[in-house]
Design an enzyme around this catalytic site. Sequence first.
Site, PDB file in Angstrom:
ATOM      1  N   GLN A  84       0.806  -1.213   0.000  1.00 18.53           N
ATOM      2  CA  GLN A  84       0.000   0.000   0.000  1.00 18.53           C
ATOM      3  C   GLN A  84       0.840   1.264   0.000  1.00 18.53           C
ATOM      4  OE1 GLN A  84      -1.330   0.818   4.434  1.00 18.53           O
ATOM      5  NE2 GLN A  84      -1.563  -1.380   3.988  1.00 18.53           N
TER       6      GLN A  84
ATOM      7  N   HIS B 117       0.131   5.807   0.914  1.00 16.64           N
ATOM      8  CA  HIS B 117      -0.777   6.842   1.396  1.00 16.64           C
ATOM      9  C   HIS B 117      -0.535   8.148   0.639  1.00 16.64           C
ATOM     10  CE1 HIS B 117      -1.652   4.024   4.523  1.00 16.64           C
ATOM     11  NE2 HIS B 117      -0.445   4.115   5.053  1.00 16.64           N
TER      12      HIS B 117
ATOM     13  N   GLU C 215       2.688   7.799   9.084  1.00 19.38           N
ATOM     14  CA  GLU C 215       2.602   6.894  10.225  1.00 19.38           C
ATOM     15  C   GLU C 215       3.983   6.492  10.717  1.00 19.38           C
ATOM     16  OE1 GLU C 215       0.146   4.120   8.050  1.00 19.38           O
ATOM     17  OE2 GLU C 215       1.751   2.638   8.031  1.00 19.38           O
TER      18      GLU C 215
ATOM     19  N   HIS D 225       4.764   0.368   0.975  1.00 18.24           N
ATOM     20  CA  HIS D 225       5.184  -0.384   2.147  1.00 18.24           C
ATOM     21  C   HIS D 225       4.193  -1.502   2.448  1.00 18.24           C
ATOM     22  CE1 HIS D 225       2.423   2.699   3.709  1.00 18.24           C
ATOM     23  NE2 HIS D 225       2.104   1.828   4.664  1.00 18.24           N
TER      24      HIS D 225
ATOM     25  N   ARG E  16      -4.192   0.485  -2.286  1.00 20.30           N
ATOM     26  CA  ARG E  16      -3.601  -0.850  -2.281  1.00 20.30           C
ATOM     27  C   ARG E  16      -3.377  -1.329  -3.704  1.00 20.30           C
ATOM     28  NH1 ARG E  16      -7.877  -0.581   1.250  1.00 20.30           N
ATOM     29  NH2 ARG E  16      -7.351  -0.783   3.458  1.00 20.30           N
TER      30      ARG E  16
END
Length: 409
Positions: free
Chosen positions: A96, A98, A133, A266, A285
Amino acid sequence: MDRLTNTARPYAWGSATAIPKLLGVEPTGEPQAELWMGAHPGAPSHIDRGDGLVALHHLIEADPEGELGPEAVRAFGPRLPFLLKILAAEAPLSLQVHPDLPQARAGFADEEERAVPIDAPHRTYKDAGHKPELLCALTPFDGLCGFRPMPEAAALLAGLAVDSLGPYVDTLRAGHAPDTLREVFTGILTASRETTAATVKQAAAAAERLGAADGPYRGPYRDDYAAYASIARHHPGDPGVIAAMLLNFVQLRPGEALYLGAGVPHAYLAGVGVEIMANSDNVLRCGLTPKHVDVPELLRIVRFEPSVPEVLRPEPVDGEEAYETPTAEFRLSRYAVADRARIAGPVAPQILLCTEGRIELHAVATGRQLTLKQGQSVFVPADAVGIGSVGAGVEVRGSGVLFRATVSV
């Protein structure tokens, strides 16, 4: 300062035992992948202030400045800007990426304009936020992060000795980033499913052989091959297995962390960790998942830049060990409490999580006292920290490990 009642998410890739063990409860037999601590409406924490359990996001809606502090509200709006989790992976998560903030806003607005239902399985952008994150390992933790240098990727694929991977190897050896990485990554993800399935089957068999601990191969990529063999066992025939081989394989020791910014491909593979992120649910994804896959949009978002993952180690400052990142929405630190400590800082929301031992907390401004055992957590609202730019803080006593999640304002 309020004790949190939290929700475990039963995703299929989760461990059936790790989170129950941390919480000191009996396993249910079902996977428990993530324990959420925060105010995300998908699984908010609950607090009892005398009138029964109330969702944290409802308490924040009722008094944003009291719960979050005026500076946090000015910076991020009337919402808790971070989400804290315990993540327990027993199988690989999806491959995936972001979006950054402008990409998230544009993507969300586009799907809103096209009237795609927010809960539709094919919806890509669930909100208008970005999702940087940080994952801090509690146990040895394996993951994939960012593109390998192209010579390494070519050598890894060549070592499998699979004829159908030969063109990718040649392209990687002759090309230059970012165009070559884009070409190879796109080719892998858009090839016919029949061709890809056959390639993945051959590559998986080779990776099993090369990654075997008792096998004859002793080259530099044995651990990498073992990791990809495991991915293939969980996702046979998935093109994400080959795409994942272009990424860096990372092994974290307990206490080490990995920061993932926008556009970095990642996947987490195995282990238990504390994860903190901006309070968003935007995930694109491209494989290793039964969920919605949006390859064209992901290819638009991915940063095709080789990198060497930077493993973060905590920087000690006045008893606090901080994991520094460029993200304002969250800041993660920990305290290895041997006797006593004091948590100070700006008047801002905090979540305190005990991952080891038994720790007593005393909010100086309010006099409230609570005891945390392993796996328990509390929310410290801004108005419980104190008055002024630096509040009275929280006194800590006992023995154990305490994680602190807050914002950078």
